[in-house]
Design a protein around this motif. Sequence first.
Motif, PDB file in Angstrom:
ATOM      1  N   MET A   1      28.556  44.682  11.737  1.00 21.38           N
ATOM      2  CA  MET A   1      28.715  43.816  12.883  1.00 21.38           C
ATOM      3  C   MET A   1      30.162  43.381  13.048  1.00 21.38           C
ATOM      4  O   MET A   1      30.632  43.165  14.138  1.00 21.38           O
ATOM      5  N   PHE A   2      30.886  43.249  11.946  1.00 20.71           N
ATOM      6  CA  PHE A   2      32.268  42.799  12.016  1.00 20.71           C
ATOM      7  C   PHE A   2      33.257  43.940  11.872  1.00 20.71           C
ATOM      8  O   PHE A   2      34.446  43.714  11.737  1.00 20.71           O
ATOM      9  N   ASN A   3      32.802  45.197  11.918  1.00 24.16           N
ATOM     10  CA  ASN A   3      33.687  46.336  11.723  1.00 24.16           C
ATOM     11  C   ASN A   3      34.805  46.391  12.750  1.00 24.16           C
ATOM     12  O   ASN A   3      35.914  46.772  12.433  1.00 24.16           O
ATOM     13  N   ASN A   4      34.541  46.052  13.977  1.00 33.65           N
ATOM     14  CA  ASN A   4      35.542  46.122  15.037  1.00 33.65           C
ATOM     15  C   ASN A   4      36.066  44.753  15.442  1.00 33.65           C
ATOM     16  O   ASN A   4      36.578  44.589  16.545  1.00 33.65           O
ATOM     17  N   LEU A   5      35.942  43.779  14.578  1.00 31.76           N
ATOM     18  CA  LEU A   5      36.351  42.416  14.890  1.00 31.76           C
ATOM     19  C   LEU A   5      37.867  42.283  14.919  1.00 31.76           C
ATOM     20  O   LEU A   5      38.545  42.675  13.972  1.00 31.76           O
ATOM     21  N   ASP A   6      38.384  41.742  15.990  1.00 24.93           N
ATOM     22  CA  ASP A   6      39.797  41.392  16.079  1.00 24.93           C
ATOM     23  C   ASP A   6      39.914  39.969  15.531  1.00 24.93           C
ATOM     24  O   ASP A   6      39.643  38.994  16.233  1.00 24.93           O
ATOM     25  N   ILE A   7      40.278  39.854  14.262  1.00 24.97           N
ATOM     26  CA  ILE A   7      40.272  38.558  13.572  1.00 24.97           C
ATOM     27  C   ILE A   7      41.237  37.569  14.222  1.00 24.97           C
ATOM     28  O   ILE A   7      40.964  36.373  14.274  1.00 24.97           O
ATOM     29  N   SER A   8      42.356  38.050  14.748  1.00 23.75           N
ATOM     30  CA  SER A   8      43.307  37.137  15.414  1.00 23.75           C
ATOM     31  C   SER A   8      42.697  36.528  16.667  1.00 23.75           C
ATOM     32  O   SER A   8      42.780  35.317  16.883  1.00 23.75           O
ATOM     33  N   ALA A   9      42.079  37.363  17.488  1.00 28.01           N
ATOM     34  CA  ALA A   9      41.456  36.868  18.720  1.00 28.01           C
ATOM     35  C   ALA A   9      40.277  35.953  18.398  1.00 28.01           C
ATOM     36  O   ALA A   9      40.103  34.907  19.031  1.00 28.01           O
TER      37      ALA A   9
END
Length: 122
Positions: A1-9
């Motif tokens: 679920m978090f594989n494509n997460l843009d952590i900054s955004a």
Amino acid sequence: MFNNLDISAFSKKLADYANFIVCRCSGQVAGILAFYMNNGHFVYVTFVCTLKEFQRLSIFSNMLHKLENLAQEKGYEKIRLEVAKENHSAQQVYLHKDFSVVEQGDNSLFMEKWIGKHGESA
């Protein structure tokens, strides 16, 4: 679920718009629950984390209870969240806390808990 997460955004969105409930044990952060109250119909839980050493100590239960009380005070009737389809342990916790599946996405389930304006059941 978090594989494509843009952590900054994601972290900017949390910092700008989310509310937090933080649970501490002996001065250490044991759990965090981040949520949005920008929809007049439901509170949206966007992030839940309990440190491994504090799991099974009712940390999530305590944070959820505080969120329910806050949501009821503000007039919200439901709490909504999204959980990964493969995260069966979290699903079981949410089901045990009276959440039900209301929608399915490709990789996730959307769950809701009715809290009513004064906690009455549907």
